[in-house]
Motif scaffolding. Structure first.
Motif, PDB file in Angstrom:
ATOM      1  N   TYR A   1       0.823  -1.204   0.000  1.00 34.09           N
ATOM      2  CA  TYR A   1       0.000   0.000   0.000  1.00 34.09           C
ATOM      3  C   TYR A   1       0.861   1.259   0.000  1.00 34.09           C
ATOM      4  O   TYR A   1       0.607   2.209  -0.760  1.00 34.09           O
ATOM      5  N   ARG A   2       1.897   1.287   0.805  1.00 31.49           N
ATOM      6  CA  ARG A   2       2.742   2.475   0.898  1.00 31.49           C
ATOM      7  C   ARG A   2       3.550   2.691  -0.376  1.00 31.49           C
ATOM      8  O   ARG A   2       3.788   3.828  -0.774  1.00 31.49           O
TER       9      ARG A   2
ATOM     10  N   ARG B   1       0.977   4.142  -2.767  1.00 32.33           N
ATOM     11  CA  ARG B   1       0.673   5.532  -2.417  1.00 32.33           C
ATOM     12  C   ARG B   1       1.769   6.495  -2.878  1.00 32.33           C
ATOM     13  O   ARG B   1       1.489   7.630  -3.284  1.00 32.33           O
TER      14      ARG B   1
ATOM     15  N   PRO C   1      -3.528  10.368  -7.080  1.00 33.61           N
ATOM     16  CA  PRO C   1      -4.900  10.187  -6.574  1.00 33.61           C
ATOM     17  C   PRO C   1      -5.914  10.746  -7.576  1.00 33.61           C
ATOM     18  O   PRO C   1      -5.552  11.540  -8.456  1.00 33.61           O
TER      19      PRO C   1
ATOM     20  N   ARG D   1      -8.139   3.834  -4.686  1.00 33.12           N
ATOM     21  CA  ARG D   1      -8.535   3.015  -3.536  1.00 33.12           C
ATOM     22  C   ARG D   1      -7.685   1.752  -3.559  1.00 33.12           C
ATOM     23  O   ARG D   1      -7.380   1.215  -4.633  1.00 33.12           O
TER      24      ARG D   1
ATOM     25  N   GLU E   1      -6.119   2.837   6.286  1.00 31.06           N
ATOM     26  CA  GLU E   1      -6.449   3.391   4.970  1.00 31.06           C
ATOM     27  C   GLU E   1      -6.778   2.303   3.948  1.00 31.06           C
ATOM     28  O   GLU E   1      -7.313   2.586   2.882  1.00 31.06           O
TER      29      GLU E   1
END
Length: 277
Positions: free
Chosen positions: A23-24, A27, A32, A35, A49
């Motif tokens: 996830y990191r 990100r 953005p 999801r 998150e």
């Protein structure tokens, strides 16, 4: 449009630390909105998150005597939680080294797009370490698999071979260079592997760790924990004492500092920004 990223976790091999790390990395390498969805049998310790859903039902049963990742067939269902449209799937042990945005822009939204299997380039096979497809695009394959899980697994061995050969409208491959295979494309060929550290491929967006060698092994400079990293001369001595001497000699590599950097950067907890900053 919101980008959808999906991963799947089952058993005890990976768990929350790998879900969080992926996830990191996502990100840090995506524009953005997006999801991040994890289908998982463990939620304790997972970053808040991340959207967690129970594992979808396994079609048929888990085949035996096969090395393919057949639990991934859970994601071929006609419906997948509340996801709509296409999603990008990634294995939990990939290293993200560039922007993911182009993976959502390539081709048509209805395409099933796989990484190219570089282990057997002439066979034109796909690799499902990172793929994009619309929800339900492989539902007919899930039905085929559920009808005879062991027979399908025995015939194709790997779930990605099954997808490559049977996707209803065929598959496409990511453009050359976007996805690289660590063991095949990052470790210098013998005998240069004794002198040069594994390299980070230029312009690669994702590096996959297929074939049993995972990022933690790369960081330590070993193919697996049964054969831990040794200095070159000691490795050669161990290799000459093995049954498959040439293979063992070729399985030397230096610890990959670039994998360590990518992996550790994604492992660091990132504190939320202060309202005053």
């Amino acid at each position: 449009m919101e980008k959808q990223i999906v991963c799947i976790n089952w058993g005890t091999t990976y768990g929350a630390p790998y879900i969080n790390r992926l996830y990191r990395m996502v990100r840090a390498n995506i524009t953005p909105p997006f999801r991040f969805v994890a289908f998982t049998d463990v939620t304790e310790g997972v970053d808040p998150e991340i959207e967690c859903f129970d594992l979808p039902e396994m079609p048929g049963f888990m085949p035996k005597r096969t090395i393919g990742k057949w639990p991934k067939s859970r994601l071929w269902a006609k419906e997948l939680a509340d996801l709509k449209g296409s999603f990008l799937f990634m294995d939990l042990d990939v290293a993200i080294t560039g922007s993911l945005d182009p993976f959502f822009e390539f081709g048509d939204e209805q395409d099933v797009v796989l990484a190219r299997n570089v282990a057997k380039p002439l066979h034109k096979l796909g690799q499902t370490s990172i793929y994009r497809m619309p929800v339900g695009a492989l539902a007919s394959l899930q039905e085929m698999f559920a009808a005879d899980p062991q027979g399908v697994a025995d015939k194709y061995r790997f779930e990605q071979h099954f997808v490559t050969k049977n996707a209803p409208n065929g598959i496409k491959f990511w453009p050359s260079g976007w996805v690289r295979h660590y063991r095949i494309e990052c470790i210098p060929a013998f005998p240069l592997n004794y002198f040069l550290e594994p390299r980070q491929p230029k312009n690669a967006r994702v590096v996959i760790f297929a074939g049993g060698l995972n990022p933690t092994d790369a960081i330590l400079g070993q193919y697996n924990d049964k054969n831990p990293h040794l200095p070159p001369l000691q490795h050669i001595k161990r290799a000459l004492g093995s049954k498959r001497k040439l293979k063992a000699l070729r399985q030397f590599m230096w610890p990959a500092t670039w994998v360590k950097r990518v992996w550790e950067d994604a492992s660091l907890e990132q504190e939320p920004s202060s309202p005053d900053t």
